[in-house]
Enzyme design. Structure first.
Site, PDB file in Angstrom:
ATOM      1  N   ARG A 191       0.970  -9.760  14.142  1.00 10.92           N
ATOM      2  CA  ARG A 191       1.248  -8.432  14.706  1.00 10.92           C
ATOM      3  C   ARG A 191       0.174  -7.403  14.419  1.00 10.92           C
ATOM      4  O   ARG A 191       0.117  -6.361  15.074  1.00 10.92           O
ATOM      5  CB  ARG A 191       2.574  -7.937  14.157  1.00 10.92           C
ATOM      6  N   TYR A 192      -0.640  -7.657  13.423  1.00  9.36           N
ATOM      7  CA  TYR A 192      -1.706  -6.702  13.116  1.00  9.36           C
ATOM      8  C   TYR A 192      -2.641  -6.532  14.306  1.00  9.36           C
ATOM      9  O   TYR A 192      -3.288  -5.499  14.443  1.00  9.36           O
ATOM     10  CB  TYR A 192      -2.494  -7.164  11.892  1.00  9.36           C
ATOM     11  N   ASP A 233     -10.061  -4.040   5.869  1.00 10.84           N
ATOM     12  CA  ASP A 233      -8.711  -4.234   6.400  1.00 10.84           C
ATOM     13  C   ASP A 233      -8.655  -3.619   7.792  1.00 10.84           C
ATOM     14  O   ASP A 233      -9.369  -2.655   8.085  1.00 10.84           O
ATOM     15  CB  ASP A 233      -7.684  -3.484   5.532  1.00 10.84           C
ATOM     16  N   ASP A 271      -5.802  -2.259   9.038  1.00 10.00           N
ATOM     17  CA  ASP A 271      -4.765  -1.223   9.132  1.00 10.00           C
ATOM     18  C   ASP A 271      -5.303   0.138   8.693  1.00 10.00           C
ATOM     19  O   ASP A 271      -4.761   0.796   7.812  1.00 10.00           O
ATOM     20  CB  ASP A 271      -3.529  -1.623   8.311  1.00 10.00           C
ATOM     21  N   HIS A 326     -10.559   3.233  -5.538  1.00  8.49           N
ATOM     22  CA  HIS A 326      -9.250   3.347  -4.889  1.00  8.49           C
ATOM     23  C   HIS A 326      -8.719   4.786  -4.938  1.00  8.49           C
ATOM     24  O   HIS A 326      -8.675   5.397  -6.003  1.00  8.49           O
ATOM     25  CB  HIS A 326      -8.286   2.408  -5.616  1.00  8.49           C
ATOM     26  N   GLU A 350      -7.053  -8.487  -4.030  1.00  9.76           N
ATOM     27  CA  GLU A 350      -7.560  -7.280  -4.700  1.00  9.76           C
ATOM     28  C   GLU A 350      -7.751  -7.507  -6.205  1.00  9.76           C
ATOM     29  O   GLU A 350      -8.711  -7.010  -6.791  1.00  9.76           O
ATOM     30  CB  GLU A 350      -6.618  -6.110  -4.453  1.00  9.76           C
ATOM     31  N   VAL A 388       5.504  -5.519  10.264  1.00 13.08           N
ATOM     32  CA  VAL A 388       4.313  -6.372  10.238  1.00 13.08           C
ATOM     33  C   VAL A 388       4.470  -7.584   9.331  1.00 13.08           C
ATOM     34  O   VAL A 388       3.815  -8.591   9.528  1.00 13.08           O
ATOM     35  CB  VAL A 388       3.032  -5.599   9.848  1.00 13.08           C
ATOM     36  N   ARG A 389       5.318  -7.482   8.317  1.00 13.36           N
ATOM     37  CA  ARG A 389       5.426  -8.590   7.364  1.00 13.36           C
ATOM     38  C   ARG A 389       6.733  -9.337   7.555  1.00 13.36           C
ATOM     39  O   ARG A 389       7.611  -9.304   6.713  1.00 13.36           O
ATOM     40  CB  ARG A 389       5.350  -8.060   5.942  1.00 13.36           C
TER      41      ARG A 389
HETATM   42  N1  UDP Z   1      -3.721  -9.362   7.794  1.00  7.79           N
HETATM   43  C1  UDP Z   1      -3.458  -9.780   9.103  1.00  7.79           C
HETATM   44  N2  UDP Z   1      -2.228 -10.302   9.385  1.00  7.79           N
HETATM   45  C2  UDP Z   1      -1.249 -10.420   8.442  1.00  7.79           C
HETATM   46  C3  UDP Z   1      -1.516  -9.994   7.131  1.00  7.79           C
HETATM   47  C4  UDP Z   1      -2.764  -9.462   6.839  1.00  7.79           C
HETATM   48  O1  UDP Z   1      -4.296  -9.675   9.970  1.00  7.79           O
HETATM   49  O2  UDP Z   1      -0.160 -10.896   8.773  1.00  7.79           O
HETATM   50  C5  UDP Z   1      -5.067  -8.859   7.472  1.00  7.79           C
HETATM   51  C6  UDP Z   1      -5.294  -7.469   8.046  1.00  7.79           C
HETATM   52  O3  UDP Z   1      -6.662  -7.287   8.303  1.00  7.79           O
HETATM   53  C7  UDP Z   1      -4.834  -6.583   6.897  1.00  7.79           C
HETATM   54  C8  UDP Z   1      -5.378  -7.376   5.706  1.00  7.79           C
HETATM   55  O4  UDP Z   1      -5.197  -8.746   6.073  1.00  7.79           O
HETATM   56  O5  UDP Z   1      -5.368  -5.282   6.996  1.00  7.79           O
HETATM   57  C9  UDP Z   1      -4.698  -7.098   4.373  1.00  7.79           C
HETATM   58  O6  UDP Z   1      -3.304  -7.080   4.508  1.00  7.79           O
HETATM   59  P1  UDP Z   1      -2.508  -5.695   4.365  1.00  7.79           P
HETATM   60  O7  UDP Z   1      -3.286  -4.613   5.033  1.00  7.79           O
HETATM   61  O8  UDP Z   1      -1.116  -5.928   4.863  1.00  7.79           O
HETATM   62  O9  UDP Z   1      -2.503  -5.497   2.798  1.00  7.79           O
HETATM   63  P2  UDP Z   1      -2.343  -4.099   2.027  1.00  7.79           P
HETATM   64  O10 UDP Z   1      -3.436  -3.190   2.486  1.00  7.79           O
HETATM   65  O11 UDP Z   1      -0.994  -3.554   2.375  1.00  7.79           O
HETATM   66  O12 UDP Z   1      -2.479  -4.502   0.597  1.00  7.79           O
HETATM   67 MN    MN Z   2      -4.387  -2.880   4.340  1.00  3.98          MN
END
Ligand code: UDP
Ligand code: MN
Length: 295
Positions: A69-70, A156, A158, A178, A246, A293-294
């Site tokens: 879904r991202y 990332d 998002d 961060h 991370e 998304v998750r």
């Molecule tokens: N991502 C993706 N699909 C998923 C999970 C993660 O494409 O189902 C990629 C996406 O680029 C995302 C990155 O992995 O930005 C890290 O995951 P997320 O942003 O959910 O982690 P957070 O920033 O919340 O720790």
């Molecule tokens: Mn992220």
């Protein structure tokens, strides 16, 4: 004292060194104890940086994953905003990793910029989607990126560019301080304190955000490969690091100090609200609907 970064200008009124007038800031940390600059607005002349790198005719690779879904939720905004703000005037290749290449949106690109779409598997756990990016990036640097670009940034999806994210961010090995932790004592850092994990660190220097890292292709290849090996070691030992990739990235930067650190301007969270030391926001995280998304 920090080395003068390329393109920096001299200006009177400096506080860092009486013999050399640097642009600087007095209200924030501008240098690490191992003498890497921490890049803040007001420390550098953007035009000078751009000229220096333009003359070198550099190509910057930007890797981004949009799996599941991202892809629908974030990718278009990410790419179109990058066209407005990321390394404007330089050569850029976006490497988009997705499980569904046909759905990658068409974004209008400026001259000297292109998109390469690479199909990847969709791992069932989001933790694996996130962590195993390290291997895909390492492999793609080896097979492709090293022939096409000198620098690599891994971001990332998002998030959205809202201000200049320019050549001042380029360096050998680049980490990002961060936004939630730059004001906080080390006690709060969410490093992995589990001795069973390869990501184990006792203290750490700064807490780095895995949503943005980069460097030369050589450095990023070594980094991503090392993090991948550490992740696999954990899998064999049936442990998972607290904050997944991370945590491993923070361990890597503890052992291999970054040559440049980006201030939280380069990945800001609007939820933090106003901070007087943030003069410019360059990249912001998108608010996340985790349940959507998750799943
Ligand atoms: N991502 C993706 N699909 C998923 C999970 C993660 O494409 O189902 C990629 C996406 O680029 C995302 C990155 O992995 O930005 C890290 O995951 P997320 O942003 O959910 O982690 P957070 O920033 O919340 O720790
Ligand atoms: Mn992220």
């Amino acid at each position: 004292k920090c080395q003068l970064p390329p393109g920096s200008q001299l200006r009177p009124g400096n506080h860092m060194d009486n013999s050399l007038d640097l642009w600087s800031r007095t209200d924030v940390q501008t240098c690490t104890y191992w003498r890497a600059p921490v890049m803040w607005d007001g420390m550098f002349n953007p035009q000078h940086y751009d000229e220096v790198y333009r003359r070198q005719n550099v190509t910057v690779a930007l890797t981004v994953f949009a799996v599941g879904r991202y892809l629908d939720i974030y990718l278009e905004k990410f790419l179109s905003s990058a066209e407005q703000h990321f390394m404007v005037g330089q050569r850029v290749i976006y490497y988009v990793f997705t499980d569904d290449p046909d759905r990658v949106p068409q974004v209008k690109l400026s001259a000297g910029r292109s998109v390469t779409v690479i199909k990847v598997l969709r791992h069932s756990r989001w933790q694996d989607v996130s962590m195993l990016r390290m291997k895909t990036i390492a492999d793609t640097i080896d097979s492709l990126i090293r022939h096409q670009a000198q620098y690599v940034f891994c971001l990332d999806v998002d998030q959205e560019f809202v201000g200049r994210f320019g050549t001042e961010a380029l360096g050998d090995l680049v980490a990002l301080f961060h936004s939630y932790y730059y004001h906080r004592p080390k006690f709060f850092y969410t490093l992995d304190h589990n001795p069973k994990s390869a990501a184990y660190v006792e203290q750490g220097d700064m807490y780095y955000h895995a949503a943005v890292f980069g460097g030369t292709w050589q450095q990023v290849k070594t980094l991503t490969q090392s993090c991948y090996w550490a992740i696999m070691q954990d899998k064999n030992n049936q442990v998972e690091a607290l904050w997944h990739d991370e945590s491993h990235l923070n361990k890597y930067f503890w052992l291999h100090k970054p040559s440049k650190v980006l201030s939280p301007e380069y990945c800001w969270a609007s939820a933090i609200g106003y901070r007087s030391d943030i003069h410019v926001v360059r990249l912001v995280w998108a608010e996340k609907q985790y349940s959507f998304v998750r799943q």
